[in-house]
Every structure is written in structure tokens, then in C-alpha cells.
Design a protein around this motif. Sequence first.
Motif, PDB file in Angstrom:
ATOM      1  N   ILE A 198       0.830  -1.210   0.000  1.00 32.72           N
ATOM      2  CA  ILE A 198       0.000   0.000   0.000  1.00 32.72           C
ATOM      3  C   ILE A 198       0.866   1.262   0.000  1.00 32.72           C
ATOM      4  N   GLY A 199       2.156   1.068  -0.293  1.00 30.74           N
ATOM      5  CA  GLY A 199       3.026   2.214  -0.498  1.00 30.74           C
ATOM      6  C   GLY A 199       3.629   2.835   0.736  1.00 30.74           C
ATOM      7  N   ILE A 200       3.632   2.114   1.860  1.00 32.12           N
ATOM      8  CA  ILE A 200       4.234   2.656   3.083  1.00 32.12           C
ATOM      9  C   ILE A 200       5.690   2.211   3.146  1.00 32.12           C
ATOM     10  N   LEU A 201       6.590   3.183   3.067  1.00 25.66           N
ATOM     11  CA  LEU A 201       8.020   2.888   3.008  1.00 25.66           C
ATOM     12  C   LEU A 201       8.772   3.744   4.018  1.00 25.66           C
ATOM     13  N   SER A 202       9.917   3.273   4.439  1.00 26.33           N
ATOM     14  CA  SER A 202      10.766   4.021   5.355  1.00 26.33           C
ATOM     15  C   SER A 202      11.255   5.313   4.700  1.00 26.33           C
ATOM     16  N   SER A 203      11.552   6.298   5.530  1.00 19.08           N
ATOM     17  CA  SER A 203      12.099   7.561   5.005  1.00 19.08           C
ATOM     18  C   SER A 203      13.481   7.372   4.393  1.00 19.08           C
ATOM     19  N   LEU A 204      14.171   6.268   4.735  1.00 17.94           N
ATOM     20  CA  LEU A 204      15.481   5.979   4.154  1.00 17.94           C
ATOM     21  C   LEU A 204      15.382   5.239   2.817  1.00 17.94           C
ATOM     22  N   GLN A 205      14.186   4.795   2.462  1.00 11.53           N
ATOM     23  CA  GLN A 205      14.015   3.992   1.251  1.00 11.53           C
ATOM     24  C   GLN A 205      14.479   4.722  -0.020  1.00 11.53           C
ATOM     25  N   PRO A 206      14.118   5.988  -0.229  1.00 12.30           N
ATOM     26  CA  PRO A 206      14.529   6.643  -1.485  1.00 12.30           C
ATOM     27  C   PRO A 206      16.036   6.650  -1.696  1.00 12.30           C
ATOM     28  N   ALA A 207      16.806   6.877  -0.638  1.00 13.38           N
ATOM     29  CA  ALA A 207      18.264   6.862  -0.779  1.00 13.38           C
ATOM     30  C   ALA A 207      18.759   5.475  -1.166  1.00 13.38           C
ATOM     31  N   ASN A 208      18.157   4.437  -0.586  1.00 16.81           N
ATOM     32  CA  ASN A 208      18.565   3.066  -0.908  1.00 16.81           C
ATOM     33  C   ASN A 208      18.198   2.678  -2.336  1.00 16.81           C
ATOM     34  N   VAL A 209      17.060   3.177  -2.814  1.00 13.70           N
ATOM     35  CA  VAL A 209      16.587   2.816  -4.151  1.00 13.70           C
ATOM     36  C   VAL A 209      17.543   3.307  -5.238  1.00 13.70           C
ATOM     37  N   ARG A 210      18.364   4.300  -4.952  1.00 17.02           N
ATOM     38  CA  ARG A 210      19.314   4.778  -5.954  1.00 17.02           C
ATOM     39  C   ARG A 210      20.272   3.678  -6.403  1.00 17.02           C
ATOM     40  N   LEU A 211      20.423   2.643  -5.579  1.00 21.06           N
ATOM     41  CA  LEU A 211      21.312   1.534  -5.949  1.00 21.06           C
ATOM     42  C   LEU A 211      20.648   0.541  -6.900  1.00 21.06           C
ATOM     43  N   ARG A 212      19.448   0.852  -7.372  1.00 23.97           N
ATOM     44  CA  ARG A 212      18.805  -0.028  -8.347  1.00 23.97           C
ATOM     45  C   ARG A 212      19.636  -0.141  -9.625  1.00 23.97           C
ATOM     46  N   ARG A 213      20.529   0.820  -9.849  1.00 21.82           N
ATOM     47  CA  ARG A 213      21.391   0.752 -11.027  1.00 21.82           C
ATOM     48  C   ARG A 213      22.298  -0.475 -11.014  1.00 21.82           C
ATOM     49  N   ALA A 214      22.442  -1.102  -9.836  1.00 27.95           N
ATOM     50  CA  ALA A 214      23.285  -2.295  -9.741  1.00 27.95           C
ATOM     51  C   ALA A 214      22.554  -3.556 -10.186  1.00 27.95           C
ATOM     52  N   ILE A 215      21.245  -3.453 -10.429  1.00 32.26           N
ATOM     53  CA  ILE A 215      20.437  -4.625 -10.787  1.00 32.26           C
ATOM     54  C   ILE A 215      20.412  -4.789 -12.298  1.00 32.26           C
ATOM     55  N   ARG A 216      20.853  -5.922 -12.763  1.00 33.64           N
ATOM     56  CA  ARG A 216      20.991  -6.144 -14.204  1.00 33.64           C
ATOM     57  C   ARG A 216      19.636  -6.296 -14.893  1.00 33.64           C
ATOM     58  N   ASN A 217      18.703  -7.011 -14.282  1.00 33.81           N
ATOM     59  CA  ASN A 217      17.387  -7.234 -14.896  1.00 33.81           C
ATOM     60  C   ASN A 217      16.336  -6.364 -14.205  1.00 33.81           C
ATOM     61  N   LEU A 218      16.593  -5.071 -14.160  1.00 34.25           N
ATOM     62  CA  LEU A 218      15.765  -4.152 -13.377  1.00 34.25           C
ATOM     63  C   LEU A 218      14.305  -4.167 -13.819  1.00 34.25           C
ATOM     64  N   ASN A 219      14.044  -4.208 -15.108  1.00 31.81           N
ATOM     65  CA  ASN A 219      12.659  -4.158 -15.584  1.00 31.81           C
ATOM     66  C   ASN A 219      11.848  -5.341 -15.072  1.00 31.81           C
ATOM     67  N   ALA A 220      12.427  -6.516 -15.128  1.00 30.34           N
ATOM     68  CA  ALA A 220      11.712  -7.705 -14.653  1.00 30.34           C
ATOM     69  C   ALA A 220      11.617  -7.722 -13.135  1.00 30.34           C
ATOM     70  N   ALA A 221      12.727  -7.414 -12.460  1.00 28.43           N
ATOM     71  CA  ALA A 221      12.733  -7.446 -10.993  1.00 28.43           C
ATOM     72  C   ALA A 221      11.781  -6.416 -10.402  1.00 28.43           C
TER      73      ALA A 221
END
Length: 256
Positions: A198-221
Motif C-alpha cells: 500500500i506504499g508505506i516505506l521508510s524515510s530511508l528507502q529513497p536513498a537506498n533505491v538509488r542503488l537499483r542501477r546495480a540490478i541487471r534485470n531491473l525491468n523484470a525485478a
Amino acid sequence: AFIDEPYLLGQIAAQHALSDLFAMNAQPQSAMALASLPFAGDKITERDLLQLMSGAVKVLNDNHCSLTGGHTSEAAELSIGFVVNGLAAENAVLTKANLHEGEVLILSQALGTGTLFAAHGQLQAQGKWLEGALAAMLSSNRSAGAIFHAHGASACTDITGFGLVGHTVEMTKASGVDVEIDLDSLPVLDGAQETVGIGILSSLQPANVRLRRAIRNLNAAGKHERYPLIFDPQTSGGLLISVPKAKLDQLLSELV
């Protein structure tokens, strides 16, 4: 402080700090504390400090770790942290930088404390979910760390504020390898899937999400329902370790 009970907060903070030592196969020796107490009358401040440090000292004593000093101050919110020191044999230290191709990764505790306590702040978390999260955060990584080392773990880290992806990237960059994470197999705390759903995330989540660039199959994951939880910041989270496949079954039987 994410809970109103200083005694529990002190215990969780101490477990959180000691996990760094257990991840390296080190034996705790001493700790120093930094605590901030909310502005209040002397009696209330003394009461809260006593409860806070009593919880912390209980955990430290259980792990044969001496509280040698620290500092207290007044602030807008209650907080506590520790510097911990430990000893380890030079040839027995586990680091993040020794992953090998073909090994298996094990995560010792479930994910989800960040989203669950964000939901708690919005009055969206069920009591039983919070009880489960608190029980996990109060759990020590000492025995898990010892079992991992005894079965030939090659690399280890604890999963805390940077989330699973952040701490895994620390291991892969240091080791020069890639890893594959099966999202369906990730352990998740009760209620965490519902709260991220339902979209409830920690206030630290946005900073962590920046590391999504490390995921090779980002679209599927990114389409998987557990995708947000790999960025969820953990408080007193579990250990992530790598072991040879041949050691896996026996290790898991002892870990359970």
C-alpha cells in the motif's frame, strides 16, 4: 527511537551494534554509548536514561561485553548508539571481500522492519506484526555468526540501514563477482508485504533505491511484489553470508 519503550530500544540498539562484530567473527570486548534524551524534568530524564541503559547493559552483559563509558545529551528525540570493540584471530576474520563464484548466499533473518515501523508511525500496522518485528530485532546474531564460521563461510556482512541490495553491493564490489537473488525465496516479516503493497516505506528507502542501477534485470525485478523490500532499511537485521554449496545442508540444519 521508533518505539516508546526505552528499555527495549536500548536492547535493540545494543544488538544492532554487536552484529557488526558477529559478522566479522569477532568476540565483543567493550562498548561506549552515545545517548540523547528528550527535554524533560530531571526525574523523567533520569527514569528514561536508567531504562535505556538497563536494556543495553543486559544485552552487552549477555555477550560478555563491558560498557566502559559514553556521553549523554538532551535533544528533541530519544536516541542511542554504540561504538563496540572486539577481538578476532587474524586468520579467522570474516570480511565482505571474499565472495567466490559458485557459492551460496544465506540471509539469517527476515526483511521488513523499515516498512513496518513506518506503518506504525501512520497507525497502519497490526500489533502482531510489530510484535514479530520486535522479536526479530531483539534476536542476537552471535550463534548464527559462529555457525557460519564453523562451516567455512567465506564472506559476511550484517543487513542494516542500506538494505539488502546496498549491503550486497558492498560485498560484490569488494569481491569482483555478481550474485543472483531469488525474490521468491527471500524471508519477509509478517505484514511487511502488506505495508509495502500500500506504499508505506521508510524515510530511508529513497536513498537506498538509488542503488537499483546495480540490478541487471531491473525491468523484470521491478515488477515483483517483493522488489521494494530489497531496499528496505533494517534495524538489527540478520547476517548475509556466502558458503560453499557442499556445506549448505548441514549448515542450514544447525541454523534452524
